[in-house]
Structures are given as C-alpha cells and as structure tokens.
Write an enzyme that holds these catalytic residues in place. Sequence first.
Site, PDB file in Angstrom:
ATOM      1  N   LEU A 188      32.280 -23.073 -61.182  1.00 36.83           N
ATOM      2  CA  LEU A 188      33.143 -24.014 -60.479  1.00 36.83           C
ATOM      3  C   LEU A 188      33.351 -23.658 -59.013  1.00 36.83           C
ATOM      4  O   LEU A 188      34.162 -24.257 -58.317  1.00 36.83           O
ATOM      5  CB  LEU A 188      34.479 -24.122 -61.226  1.00 36.83           C
ATOM      6  CG  LEU A 188      34.321 -24.468 -62.724  1.00 36.83           C
ATOM      7  CD1 LEU A 188      35.673 -24.521 -63.409  1.00 36.83           C
ATOM      8  CD2 LEU A 188      33.566 -25.760 -62.935  1.00 36.83           C
ATOM      9  N   CYS A 189      32.589 -22.687 -58.514  1.00 39.41           N
ATOM     10  CA  CYS A 189      32.631 -22.301 -57.096  1.00 39.41           C
ATOM     11  C   CYS A 189      31.923 -23.329 -56.225  1.00 39.41           C
ATOM     12  O   CYS A 189      30.859 -23.812 -56.594  1.00 39.41           O
ATOM     13  CB  CYS A 189      31.897 -20.973 -56.902  1.00 39.41           C
ATOM     14  SG  CYS A 189      32.984 -19.563 -56.754  1.00 39.41           S
ATOM     15  N   HIS A 190      32.485 -23.574 -55.063  1.00 40.75           N
ATOM     16  CA  HIS A 190      31.835 -24.448 -54.091  1.00 40.75           C
ATOM     17  C   HIS A 190      30.780 -23.666 -53.314  1.00 40.75           C
ATOM     18  O   HIS A 190      31.022 -22.528 -52.925  1.00 40.75           O
ATOM     19  CB  HIS A 190      32.878 -24.968 -53.095  1.00 40.75           C
ATOM     20  CG  HIS A 190      33.925 -25.820 -53.724  1.00 40.75           C
ATOM     21  ND1 HIS A 190      35.010 -25.276 -54.360  1.00 40.75           N
ATOM     22  CD2 HIS A 190      34.056 -27.163 -53.845  1.00 40.75           C
ATOM     23  CE1 HIS A 190      35.771 -26.259 -54.832  1.00 40.75           C
ATOM     24  NE2 HIS A 190      35.211 -27.405 -54.545  1.00 40.75           N
ATOM     25  N   MET A 237      35.618 -15.132 -53.993  1.00 39.66           N
ATOM     26  CA  MET A 237      34.597 -14.988 -55.036  1.00 39.66           C
ATOM     27  C   MET A 237      33.312 -14.387 -54.482  1.00 39.66           C
ATOM     28  O   MET A 237      32.624 -13.616 -55.156  1.00 39.66           O
ATOM     29  CB  MET A 237      34.299 -16.341 -55.704  1.00 39.66           C
ATOM     30  CG  MET A 237      35.460 -16.929 -56.491  1.00 39.66           C
ATOM     31  SD  MET A 237      36.358 -15.740 -57.545  1.00 39.66           S
ATOM     32  CE  MET A 237      35.053 -15.128 -58.589  1.00 39.66           C
ATOM     33  N   GLU A 238      32.987 -14.742 -53.234  1.00 40.16           N
ATOM     34  CA  GLU A 238      31.788 -14.192 -52.611  1.00 40.16           C
ATOM     35  C   GLU A 238      31.953 -12.681 -52.406  1.00 40.16           C
ATOM     36  O   GLU A 238      31.010 -11.905 -52.616  1.00 40.16           O
ATOM     37  CB  GLU A 238      31.530 -14.891 -51.262  1.00 40.16           C
ATOM     38  CG  GLU A 238      30.905 -16.282 -51.387  1.00 40.16           C
ATOM     39  CD  GLU A 238      31.880 -17.353 -51.896  1.00 40.16           C
ATOM     40  OE1 GLU A 238      33.103 -17.086 -51.971  1.00 40.16           O
ATOM     41  OE2 GLU A 238      31.407 -18.455 -52.234  1.00 40.16           O
ATOM     42  N   ASP A 291      22.344   0.374 -62.462  1.00 39.95           N
ATOM     43  CA  ASP A 291      20.939   0.311 -62.885  1.00 39.95           C
ATOM     44  C   ASP A 291      20.178   1.573 -62.489  1.00 39.95           C
ATOM     45  O   ASP A 291      19.337   2.076 -63.240  1.00 39.95           O
ATOM     46  CB  ASP A 291      20.297  -0.921 -62.238  1.00 39.95           C
ATOM     47  CG  ASP A 291      18.830  -1.093 -62.587  1.00 39.95           C
ATOM     48  OD1 ASP A 291      18.479  -0.915 -63.774  1.00 39.95           O
ATOM     49  OD2 ASP A 291      18.044  -1.419 -61.689  1.00 39.95           O
TER      50      ASP A 291
END
Lengths: 168, 168, 168, 168, 168, 168
Positions: free
Chosen positions: B81-83, B117-118, B132
């Site tokens: 739902l992120c733009h 969010m970024e 990793d």
Amino acid sequence: MTEPDQTPGLSHYRADGAARMVDVSAKDVTTRQATATGVLRTRADVVDRIATGELPKGEAIATARIAGIMGAKRTSDLVPLCHPLPISGVEIDVVPAGEVVEITATVRTTGRTGVEMEALTAVTVAGLTLYDMIKAVDKAAVLTDVQVVAKSGGKSGDWSRTTTGAGA
Amino acid sequence: MTEPDQTPGLSHYRADGAARMVDVSAKDVTTRQATATGVLRTRADVVDRIATGELPKGEAIATARIAGIMGAKRTSDLVPLCHPLPISGVEIDVVPAGEVVEITATVRTTGRTGVEMEALTAVTVAGLTLYDMIKAVDKAAVLTDVQVVAKSGGKSGDWSRTTTGAGA
Amino acid sequence: MTEPDQTPGLSHYRADGAARMVDVSAKDVTTRQATATGVLRTRADVVDRIATGELPKGEAIATARIAGIMGAKRTSDLVPLCHPLPISGVEIDVVPAGEVVEITATVRTTGRTGVEMEALTAVTVAGLTLYDMIKAVDKAAVLTDVQVVAKSGGKSGDWSRTTTGAGA
Amino acid sequence: MTEPDQTPGLSHYRADGAARMVDVSAKDVTTRQATATGVLRTRADVVDRIATGELPKGEAIATARIAGIMGAKRTSDLVPLCHPLPISGVEIDVVPAGEVVEITATVRTTGRTGVEMEALTAVTVAGLTLYDMIKAVDKAAVLTDVQVVAKSGGKSGDWSRTTTGAGA
Amino acid sequence: MTEPDQTPGLSHYRADGAARMVDVSAKDVTTRQATATGVLRTRADVVDRIATGELPKGEAIATARIAGIMGAKRTSDLVPLCHPLPISGVEIDVVPAGEVVEITATVRTTGRTGVEMEALTAVTVAGLTLYDMIKAVDKAAVLTDVQVVAKSGGKSGDWSRTTTGAGA
Amino acid sequence: MTEPDQTPGLSHYRADGAARMVDVSAKDVTTRQATATGVLRTRADVVDRIATGELPKGEAIATARIAGIMGAKRTSDLVPLCHPLPISGVEIDVVPAGEVVEITATVRTTGRTGVEMEALTAVTVAGLTLYDMIKAVDKAAVLTDVQVVAKSGGKSGDWSRTTTGAGA
C-alpha cells in the site's frame, strides 16, 4: 552471544576481499526448508485494531501475509549475493498477541542452496507491511527479533535455534 | 510501550475493511526526510571479520550499503500500500561495534508522502545482506530494533523518537 | 583521451568514501534530454539477416527497440546510485549499416537530474538484445562505443560530444 | 571481421519472422559457464580517483561489482527473448589500468542454455555504474569492447575468442 | 462496435512506423483518474467458495485486491510504451455475484498522462490472481470484459462509457 | 457454465483460510505446456491501422508480442501465489481479424507446476499493450475472452477446452 562454529571464513568474499556470488554448481539438488520469525512491537490498542477491531475482513493480516509471500520471491533481487532459487512453497503466520504481532515464515525449495534468506525476507517484508499500516497511529513501532529458527536439508543438515538465542 | 496518539483509524483500510492505497492527490509536495535504524546482532569475532579482518577492500560493508540504497528504491514494489515516490537522496551508515553492526539510513524526497517506509526498507535490506554474508559462520544472528528515529516535512511536522522508545 | 574539467570530485561518494545517492532535493525541476549512441559490430551477412533477409516483419529491430525503451525505465533499478526519474519520452533508432548496427537513444524527462544514464541504458539493453539474437551465428560480436553524444537542460547547460571523442 | 559459422538462421525468429522464446525443453541440463569483458575508457586522473585517490574504502569498485552481479540476475527481465536461468555463481573483476577500467565477468549455471547474455549483462551494468559515478567529471567517457571471450558447456562445446577478434 | 473519433493516428508510432514512448513533457501536470472493470466468469459453486464457503478470513478476495494494487504500480514495467507515473491512490472492489466475480479498479495520479492503463492492469492482475486460485477446480474460467468505464482530468476532459459499449 | 470437477477445495488456502504458496516439492519435474487465448475488441478501422495501414514495420504487433513474452516471465512477480518457474519457451500470435485482434500464447516449462498462469499473463500483457496503443483512437476497446484453451503434462494429464466453453 551465540556459539562459534568451525567455518573458517566468509565465502561470499574471495581471498582478495572482492564480493562474489559463490559457485554452487557442485552442490546437490535437495529439498531444503527454513523457518524464520520476527516481531512487530507496537501498542495493545493498535494490535487490537489490526486483529479484530475495525477491520472486519481481516485484510490487514492478509495484506501482510501476501506481501511476505511475494517478498520471498524477490529475495535474490534484493540481497546482492543470493542465488535465485525455485521456491516450491511458502507459509506465513501473522499472529496478534497483546502488544506485538508475531510473524513466522516457512519457505521450501528443491535446489542447491538453503532458503534462510527467503524466510527472513518474507518475515521482514510482512513486518514492514504491518509497520506501514500502523505508522499513522504509532510512529514508535519496532520490527525486531528477525531470525532463523530452523532449517533442514542440504549438506550441513538440520538445525534449530536453542531457546537462549542471541535475539531472545 | 509507546504513547497513544489521536489518529482515529488505519487509513489504509476503508470503512468496510478493504485494503486500499490512500489517495494523496490533495497533499502538498514538500521536501520530506526520514531516518531509520536497525541492528544486526552476531558475535564479536564475526563483526571483526566484517569490519577489518579478512576483507581488505571493505566490500562487506559496501555491499550492505549498496543493497540498502537499492532496496529503498524498491519500497513501493515490496510494501503493497506504499505510494511510489521520487527518492531524491539516500545515505546509509553501516558501523561495526562489538557484537553488533549498527545500520542507519536517511532518505529524502520531494513528494506527497513521507519516506519512513523507504528508510526502514533500506535498513532491513542492508541488514538482510549482512545476515546473508555471515549466516555460514553464525546461524544464530538476529536483525533487530528496526525503527524510525526521526522524520521531518509534511503536514504532521517534525518528529523524533524519545530515548526510551519501544525498541530500546 | 578527453579534456579534464573543473569538477573537483566524485559526488556519489562522501568524504569518508562511502557510496550514497546524492541529495538532489534542491535542484530545479526542468526539462532535460540526453542522447546516447552505441554500435553492435558483427558480420555483414548477419547484419543483412537482421535488416531484411529472413525477417520480413522486421521484428529483430523492433525487439531491440522495445527492449531499449523498457530498459530506460529500469535504469534506477540497475544502476545503484541513480535517482528514479519520471521519464517523459524515449526514441530509439536501430540502423543496420554494413558490418554494424548503430543504436541511438534519446530520453527526455522533467525532473531534478539528467537522463544520460537512461539513454545509455537504453542503448546497452537494445545492443544486448541484438547480441542475443545473433550469438548463435556470430559468437564474436562486440557491443562497442557506448557513449553520451548530447545533453541539454539542467544547471550545467547544453553539451555535445566533439567529433574526435575518446571512443572513436 | 569474424569468421562465418554454419548456423543457417536466427533461431529467435520463426519462419514468418515473428519473435519467440525458443523452446529449450529438449536440451540437456549441464553446467555451463561464460566469460565476458568490457572496458570503460575515460581519463587517467579519473581512473586514479576510482582506484585509490579519494575513495579510501574502495566503494566505487565494490559498487560496480555489486551492480554487475545483481544485473546478471536481471538478464531475462531485460533481454526479451532470454530464458530465465538459475545462476549458480558470478565473479566480477573491475581493474583500473591507466586511462581505462577493465571489467571481466564470469557466470556459471546448471541449466538448459548458456550464460553468455548473463555475463554480458553483468559487464554492461558494472560499466554503466562506473559511468554514472564519473559522468560529472568526464562527460566523454565510453563503454566499449563488450564481448564474450569464452564459454564452456552445452552441446556446442567450449569456445574462446581468438586474439584478433572483431572488437580488438 | 464503437463510434470512431477524430484522432488521426496512433501516437505511439513515428511516421516511419517505429515504436516510441511519446514525449509528454509539454503536457500539464493535473489530477487524473480512471476506472476500469472486468469480470471473472466461473461456476456459482466456485464463486461461493471464494465469497464465503471455505474461506472464513476472506483472503481470496483480499489476495486479488492486493495483487491488483501492486499490479497497478508495475504498469510501466509491463506495457512497453507506458510512461512511469506517480500513482497517488488505488481502490479495488472484488464482488462475487452468482457465476461471476466483478472487479472494479479506480486509480488516481497527479501527472502528465492518464491512468487508464494502470486501472486496466489492476483489473487484469486481480483477475489473473482469482483465476490462479480457482484453476484447480474450474479449468474453464474466463477473464472477460476488461475495459475502461470512466476517466477524468487531462486535456481531453471527462469521459464515461455509454451503456451499450463494445464489450457488453 | 462449465462442468464441476472432483477437486474438493482451493489448495491456495489452508484449513484456516490463510493464503499460502502450496508446497510442490513432491511433484514430478516434467515438461508441461499451456495455451491461452484472448481477444481485443475495437473497431475495424483501428484494427486496420494496427495490421497494415500506417505501420509499415509492423511494430504494433511486434510490440505486443514482445510485451507478452516478457510478461510471461513476470508471472510469479505479479500473481501472489504462483510459483517461479523456469520457462523454456514462449510463442505468441497476434492476429488482426476484422473488428478484433486475436491473441494466442503457448508457454512451455520443465518444472513442478503447470504454466497456465504464464500463458494467461502473456495474453493479457500483450492485450494491454495493444489497448495502450489504440486508446487514443478508441476509448471503448475491450480485452475479453481471456482463457486457457489447452494444457498438457503433469499428473492431471492433457486437457483442452470444448468448443462451447464458458467464455464463448
């Protein structure tokens, strides 16, 4: 702190320190599975909204789960030295519990390397998706304790985290 | 636990509970910035290898940083739902410190929504990349305390996490 | 060899040498354009097949052109420190000429940074697509002379390559 | 110019000229490897900055290498008629040398088609990444001589470029 | 059949027939919206399972909706000549109704071109996701009547499909 | 309406209704093929332009075909519960016929699950690409009758749609 193991070095790097994608051509193709977990920590009232309150269709949890499944498939696009793998199955649980939402992802493949990174990526993308939903009501949420809890298959054999792991 | 705020609901969902990408057309285009942090917890000997030991060119840290920057650009592909946002700058610090590696990402945009969010995605992808690299030598590593620590720009104004946040 | 210019350093790196995506928030949004070229060198009989011989619908050239256009849109996914840009137009010419196929791409945006990388990516992806088509009949093909030939817009103003460039 | 070989046509196209992804179901799954090279041509002072001057951590070279490895994994997303392949290993060398930076990529798979395109894509994406870093100080740089230099595995057997290839 | 309009040609192609991404630099940045619909036709018992029967959490519909929203964001990656657009909002309805599931997607942007393709892509990806879920129980399902039903914003003004459209 | 079959439930969901990617590890690796079709319905004069009129190089049809082939490779990125598959071949026909353009895609793999979704995705992306080209001259176009028409390989055996299918 965790126990040291015998592996002498970081195989993702050559003797001269350069990053590489390790050649796994000689490894066996076997069925491998990994499970990872993580926790989104917020407030009880926010967890309540995610779980039942204002979301009758449960789409918050479904959205996180779908994002996690899709995220697992993008692992080798995101983590530079990861091998692309034919993922053969993914299950994700997103469980509201008091002030936290617990996320568990199990990924399976039939391939030449393990799927720990795929399971971890599934958990983090599901966690970020929950974070995105609630950040307007809780700026201080935390995604935490993201870790592998079990793996099986491959030459190194089965492994599961002891109860007093580093992230406890 | 964190303080409740006044926002009444989860805007990512409609009154009927369906997920949506909230319409931000009416929001102002302003310069916005967010900083997120996270920690990869492992063993001191592993951190030492990442930092200096066997990696003369420092490519472990560089690899994590590059992965985080590229991850920030993939945020709206990963979080449903992120733009999509025109990211205008990203800086990532990856700092070995004893048994942990501390990751900090600052993202900037000139757009209609914030970049929390970024920044979080940059931190988690950098953290997964470190995971990793070291998973062959420490199966029990944990990516933890991933959180927003500051944001500025936009209608809701500047914010920074108090020292006793939920993830401390 | 080309002429030195006055710019003192590589802005993609901080004083401590760490890679970053440079902050362009303060740059003006203007219309910017860049043109890049490149050459696929093979044999005349192969170029002939691409151009007219066995491909009545011209799909070899169309395939390369479409791949180049799509490649331009993926630039910031591929080049780690590139900013995502709202590309507003792309034109690509793929011209068979004797033993070579000449590729020219012009990309335009209205944004805060130039589109040289997008034009170069368009040329290389178109070139790789041609390479893929012909590698069964000419293992020794070469993609060469990929370079920016002109750019306009932005603070640094218009620029075009002199006729005796480095790659001639 | 290079030597003609016996292959009669371009298998990426049907008799009617339409593009297709050739069916490789009947081909054997074998270990295949390809090496490609390319050169970024700029000025000696720019190469010097990339190699040692102002970049103590060597992140310019690491960034190009990581981009090349990730680019190899995106090959079938970029080149329309390429088959997706389970890449099993990638190594990339980025070597400053006077006025040029030499790029070499070796890719390995266990699959039904060769990995020449993956090796070429790794070289070009690494080269574009270097170009991006230096374009502010040398607008006239050129990415050139991108070519396959060796391949092994598969029905057509081993092959390596003779010293007087088309791109020399 | 629909009414012809006055537009003389296909702007995605040059006079020589070559595909291009049309330059939209000169177009105004305005708020634009488009709504598209489509129908998945299957059997009533299958629709019943999707809607209520065996899926208490409603994740089938949520999955289709999330896939559609994410698909809208991938439009310019999929459709070669589409411009990348900063999507500012997406809503998707997935409504079981007898033997069909009706899908409606509304997409909004503030940009230089319309979002019809984004709305259509959202509908088709949501539809394909439903198809994937049910193909084990109904091989003969059909995704049909995918069409734009309304658009607003931009120079060409508002438009909505008349009740006797081509796909009825 | 189509005939019910014996499969009792929707395997993409667990007993508790949660979405999952079904584990296919135990399925055989066999050669599998699927063919899907779809129709873009517009006006005869528009079809004429696509087919021959103003596009001497036929790039409209080539563009749709290339987009469809590339779309097939993106299926598991778009459809959340689809398994990633090593596609081994794709052929797409785009045939103008009066007021419609008929699209047929055949996809082949050697893997553990079928390729119906890949064939359907190829058809829809090719169809959306045509839609994009003509939307300026026909706002009322419809993409319709997208369906699987035949599949072979795998445990469930060969299947082909009867002439009176649901979408006829």
